[in-house]
Write a protein that holds these residues in place. Structure first.
Motif, short mmCIF file in Angstrom:
data_model
loop_
_atom_site.label_atom_id
_atom_site.label_comp_id
_atom_site.label_asym_id
_atom_site.label_seq_id
_atom_site.Cartn_x
_atom_site.Cartn_y
_atom_site.Cartn_z
N LYS A 34 24.30 -28.62 34.91
CA LYS A 34 25.69 -29.23 35.11
C LYS A 34 26.70 -28.37 35.83
O LYS A 34 26.56 -26.87 35.44
N PRO A 35 27.87 -28.68 36.48
CA PRO A 35 28.38 -27.61 36.87
C PRO A 35 29.63 -26.94 35.49
O PRO A 35 30.06 -27.88 34.73
N LEU A 36 29.64 -25.96 35.46
CA LEU A 36 30.88 -25.15 34.62
C LEU A 36 32.22 -24.28 35.34
O LEU A 36 32.35 -24.13 36.66
N ILE A 173 33.82 -28.59 27.40
CA ILE A 173 32.79 -28.30 25.75
C ILE A 173 32.37 -29.45 26.05
O ILE A 173 31.76 -30.31 25.69
N ASP A 174 30.91 -28.31 25.28
CA ASP A 174 29.70 -28.59 25.12
C ASP A 174 28.70 -27.80 24.11
O ASP A 174 29.10 -26.51 23.63
N PHE A 175 28.58 -28.87 22.92
CA PHE A 175 27.96 -27.92 21.66
C PHE A 175 28.30 -27.55 20.73
O PHE A 175 28.31 -26.82 19.98
N SER A 209 38.60 -28.00 16.54
CA SER A 209 37.56 -27.33 15.64
C SER A 209 36.07 -26.93 16.94
O SER A 209 34.90 -27.43 16.40
N ILE A 210 36.78 -26.37 17.59
CA ILE A 210 35.94 -26.09 18.95
C ILE A 210 35.34 -23.95 18.68
O ILE A 210 36.57 -23.93 18.18
N LEU A 211 34.31 -23.96 18.61
CA LEU A 211 34.28 -22.63 18.81
C LEU A 211 34.42 -22.21 20.68
O LEU A 211 34.38 -22.54 21.62
#
Length: 245
Positions: A34-36, A173-175, A209-211
């Motif tokens: 997956k491209p970042l 935004i992943d995991f 609520s995202i790190l």
């Protein structure tokens, strides 16, 4: 947030905790394809988990990597780079092997400590005004590529007139983790603008609520200093094999 860095990291690297506990060190991960930030693909991430070297690798390279490193007792960063350089030399063109840091806000990080920020949320109006010198077709194309992060309020900027001179966004935004991507015009550095836009991006993450994840090249000392000055702490050191899109 009701999850930890470990929750995020195990998900991001596709680590199965039970398999890790019995000694597995290579994990196949669809995330590696997956491209970042729409810029590059990390086909492999190598890091240490609980003192053990592990590899998170794109599925198409899993079997070959398993055979390649079987029986090899490498652990030093330079040895890992040398090994991976050999492994990918006939598999990828124009790939890079980089030492990277992954940081998150420390326990004492206070998002409310900053005040009088000149950073603002990027809106469609601001975005379009900054593009006033290009034709309508290019404006439309630019808007289509950026509208997602803008409409979701995930990008913050500092302006000089209509010109964007510093920007920070939550690009992916992943995991449960949000990738913090920051940029400042070279003529406007050392003015605190980077800190201001990063702070706003971190606030957005906390509200949602995202790190916040600050992923940076180990040689980018200026960016590392910026993150640490805001209270970020290194949580992992990685060797990454990637290509630029």
């Amino acid at each position: 947030m009701n999850f930890t860095f470990q929750d995020y990291y195990y998900g991001y690297l596709s680590i199965d905790k039970k398999e890790l506990e019995i000694g597995k060190r290579i994990f196949s991960s669809d995330q590696r394809n997956k491209p970042l930030n729409g810029q590059f693909v990390q086909y492999l991430i190598s890091t240490h988990i609980d003192g053990r070297l592990i590899f998170s690798v794109a599925p198409q390279y899993y079997d070959d990597l398993f055979e390649f490193i079987k029986g090899q007792a490498v652990d030093d960063a330079d040895e890992i780079i040398e090994m991976l350089d050999i492994f990918f030399s006939n598999k990828l063109e124009s790939f890079k092997l980089r030492k990277m840091y992954r940081l998150i806000p420390g326990e004492d990080y206070d998002i409310w400590s900053s005040s009088n920020s000149s950073a603002v949320k990027l809106t469609k109006e601001i975005f379009m005004e900054a593009l006033e010198n290009i034709d309508e077709a290019e404006k439309t194309e630019a808007w289509e590529s950026k509208k997602g992060e803008i409409l979701e309020d995930r990008k913050f900027v500092v302006l000089d007139g209509k010109k964007v001179v510093s920007a920070c966004k939550i690009s992916d935004i992943d995991f449960g983790g949000g990738n913090i991507a920051v940029w400042t015009d070279s003529d406007y550095r050392n003015k605190g603008f980077g800190k201001e836009v990063v702070t706003e991006a971190v606030k957005w993450c906390i509200y949602n609520s995202i790190l916040p994840i600050y992923w940076v090249d180990a040689e980018n000392t200026a960016s590392i200093s910026l993150a640490k000055s805001l209270g970020f702490e290194v949580k992992s050191q990685e060797i990454v094999a990637s290509i630029t899109l």
